[in-house]
Design a protein around this motif. Structure first.
Motif, PDB file in Angstrom:
ATOM      1  N   ILE A  43       0.828  -1.321  -0.058  1.00  0.00           N
ATOM      2  CA  ILE A  43       0.052  -0.017   0.031  1.00  0.00           C
ATOM      3  C   ILE A  43       0.981   1.105   0.137  1.00  0.00           C
ATOM      4  O   ILE A  43       1.694   1.463   0.851  1.00  0.00           O
ATOM      5  CB  ILE A  43      -0.822  -0.026   1.150  1.00  0.00           C
ATOM      6  CG1 ILE A  43      -1.983  -1.113   1.204  1.00  0.00           C
ATOM      7  CG2 ILE A  43      -1.764   1.254   1.425  1.00  0.00           C
ATOM      8  CD1 ILE A  43      -2.758  -1.393   2.524  1.00  0.00           C
ATOM      9  N   ARG A  44       0.597   2.036  -0.813  1.00  0.00           N
ATOM     10  CA  ARG A  44       1.590   3.358  -0.967  1.00  0.00           C
ATOM     11  C   ARG A  44       0.386   4.476  -0.878  1.00  0.00           C
ATOM     12  O   ARG A  44      -0.587   4.784  -1.365  1.00  0.00           O
ATOM     13  CB  ARG A  44       2.080   3.546  -2.345  1.00  0.00           C
ATOM     14  CG  ARG A  44       3.036   2.493  -2.726  1.00  0.00           C
ATOM     15  CD  ARG A  44       3.385   2.505  -4.276  1.00  0.00           C
ATOM     16  NE  ARG A  44       2.483   2.013  -5.167  1.00  0.00           N
ATOM     17  CZ  ARG A  44       1.853   2.675  -5.907  1.00  0.00           C
ATOM     18  NH1 ARG A  44       1.943   3.989  -6.344  1.00  0.00           N
ATOM     19  NH2 ARG A  44       0.818   2.007  -6.824  1.00  0.00           N
ATOM     20  N   LEU A  45       0.889   5.091   0.396  1.00  0.00           N
ATOM     21  CA  LEU A  45      -0.003   6.437   0.865  1.00  0.00           C
ATOM     22  C   LEU A  45       1.018   7.605   0.722  1.00  0.00           C
ATOM     23  O   LEU A  45       2.262   7.715   0.696  1.00  0.00           O
ATOM     24  CB  LEU A  45      -0.011   6.207   2.409  1.00  0.00           C
ATOM     25  CG  LEU A  45      -0.722   7.246   3.188  1.00  0.00           C
ATOM     26  CD1 LEU A  45      -2.403   7.292   2.567  1.00  0.00           C
ATOM     27  CD2 LEU A  45      -0.553   7.299   4.541  1.00  0.00           C
ATOM     28  N   SER A  46       0.077   8.670  -0.071  1.00  0.00           N
ATOM     29  CA  SER A  46       0.871  10.041  -0.012  1.00  0.00           C
ATOM     30  C   SER A  46      -0.100  10.933   0.369  1.00  0.00           C
ATOM     31  O   SER A  46      -1.318  10.925   0.918  1.00  0.00           O
ATOM     32  CB  SER A  46       1.062  10.206  -1.401  1.00  0.00           C
ATOM     33  OG  SER A  46      -0.240  10.064  -2.396  1.00  0.00           O
ATOM     34  N   GLY A  47       0.145  12.252   0.428  1.00  0.00           N
ATOM     35  CA  GLY A  47      -0.585  13.394   0.902  1.00  0.00           C
ATOM     36  C   GLY A  47      -0.320  13.842   2.046  1.00  0.00           C
ATOM     37  O   GLY A  47       0.857  13.973   2.500  1.00  0.00           O
ATOM     38  N   GLY A  48      -1.363  14.230   2.903  1.00  0.00           N
ATOM     39  CA  GLY A  48      -1.386  14.886   3.955  1.00  0.00           C
ATOM     40  C   GLY A  48      -0.722  14.464   5.184  1.00  0.00           C
ATOM     41  O   GLY A  48      -0.180  15.100   6.163  1.00  0.00           O
ATOM     42  N   TYR A  49      -0.876  13.080   5.345  1.00  0.00           N
ATOM     43  CA  TYR A  49       0.187  12.378   6.223  1.00  0.00           C
ATOM     44  C   TYR A  49       1.352  12.035   5.962  1.00  0.00           C
ATOM     45  O   TYR A  49       2.086  11.184   6.724  1.00  0.00           O
ATOM     46  CB  TYR A  49      -0.679  11.016   7.194  1.00  0.00           C
ATOM     47  CG  TYR A  49      -1.940  11.551   7.662  1.00  0.00           C
ATOM     48  CD1 TYR A  49      -1.894  12.267   8.913  1.00  0.00           C
ATOM     49  CD2 TYR A  49      -3.388  11.144   7.031  1.00  0.00           C
ATOM     50  CE1 TYR A  49      -3.217  12.578   9.373  1.00  0.00           C
ATOM     51  CE2 TYR A  49      -4.366  11.533   7.796  1.00  0.00           C
ATOM     52  CZ  TYR A  49      -4.313  12.303   8.935  1.00  0.00           C
ATOM     53  OH  TYR A  49      -5.384  12.563   9.585  1.00  0.00           O
ATOM     54  N   GLY A  50       2.095  12.270   4.927  1.00  0.00           N
ATOM     55  CA  GLY A  50       3.140  12.214   4.172  1.00  0.00           C
ATOM     56  C   GLY A  50       3.315  10.959   3.570  1.00  0.00           C
ATOM     57  O   GLY A  50       2.247  10.316   3.283  1.00  0.00           O
TER      58      GLY A  50
END
Length: 334
Positions: A43-50
């Protein structure tokens, strides 16, 4: 802690990534392309939480009994997902992260031995492609159950989750569900016309329809004896005042929500479902207002019309002209 997350879409993927980054052992469930993408690339998370890139254990069902479960499916998929995982999770504390009013009750019926509570998340996240989530708006989430004060278990789990993302234990969770339902009235119109939430609220004709659906929701909740909970600056007094305003003045409510979102386009969860070719939650959002109105002996014509228009877009696969949405108000008091 071993945490199971049922449903690894926008919010499920966000919580999975943040909890794994905080050091918890996370297992997620997914289906189809999402399952394959997470198995192969995580899972690749980006945006507001880094940025975060995590590789949780993944399957169609949870394989290992967790210490805590987050249910992050769409509302219409919750019952089947809970039954499918029932042998593994019954008796485990269950946090239902869902829109609408019925999620915690659905979990209790499916898992009679589980301790069930609800989490209201104001985080805006776009599930951009299988295995990838972009957070467009950060916000605290709110954990509770029932009408009373938060109990020790709720406070303990809120503190645990807050190691990864801000979570507040709240009283009057049922009232807060209704406040979140008002916020979720931002979903239907963008989905119908195929625009971002910001673009819809910037359009005066469409903003009036959004405000009307919100006002109708508050009026129905008041008729059902609800004391609205406090979320994101909204509470019982402010919402009841809003419900008495003429529509021209009431448009300040969706406008204030739009300001909080910033500039990154927010599609809303309903439109994201449409873009993926999946059924939407409209029957659990605007449709919930219609059902609650009927229970109070009232009508909810704005929300009833929006439900029909979202289902039309589901059937045709094409957005509708703004004029079709604006016409919703033609026979409704303004």
């Amino acid at each position: 802690m071993r945490i199971g997350i049922i449903g690894a879409g926008a919010l499920g993927g966000t919580f999975a990534a943040l909890l794994a980054r905080a050091g918890h052992e996370v297992e997620v469930t997914a289906r189809g392309a999402g399952l394959e993408a997470i198995r192969s690339g995580g899972i690749r998370l980006s945006g507001g939480y880094g940025d975060a890139h995590v590789h949780p254990a993944t399957g169609e069902r949870l394989a290992v009994r967790p210490d805590l479960v987050l249910v992050c499916t769409k509302a219409q998929d919750a019952a089947a997902a809970l039954v499918a995982n029932g042998a593994t999770i019954d008796g485990v504390p269950v946090v239902v992260v869902q829109n609408g009013l019925d999620g915690v009750d659905t979990a209790r019926r499916a898992l009679p031995r589980a301790s069930c509570m609800g989490l209201l998340s104001i985080i805006a996240a776009n599930y951009t492609e299988p295995g990838a989530v972009r957070v467009t708006t950060t916000a605290a989430s709110y954990l509770g159950r029932g009408d009373g004060a938060p109990d020790d278990e709720v406070r303990r789990i809120a503190a645990l989750l807050s190691e990864a993302v801000p979570v507040v234990a709240i009283a009057n969770f049922r009232g807060a569900q209704w406040t979140k339902l008002v916020v979720n009235m931002l979903n239907a119109v963008p989905a119908i016309v195929g625009r971002s939430v910001q673009e819809v609220v910037d359009d005066r004709r469409l903003r009036r329809v959004v405000a009307a659906s919100m006002r109708e929701t508050v009026r129905v909740g008041a008729a059902r004896g609800i004391r609205f909970g406090s979320l994101q600056g909204l509470g019982d007094r402010r919402l009841r005042l809003f419900a008495r305003l003429p529509l021209a003045l009431g448009q300040v409510l969706p406008w204030s929500m739009r300001v909080r979102m910033g500039r990154v386009p927010n599609l809303g969860s309903t439109q994201q479902s449409l873009r993926r070719g999946q059924p939407t939650e409209v029957d659990f959002l605007n449709g919930a207002v219609v059902r609650e109105a009927e229970a109070a002996g009232l009508d909810a014509p704005v929300n009833r019309a929006l439900v029909a228009l979202v289902h039309e877009v589901e059937r045709t696969g094409a957005p509708l002209p703004a004029e079709r949405v604006a016409a919703v108000l033609d026979r409704v008091e303004r």
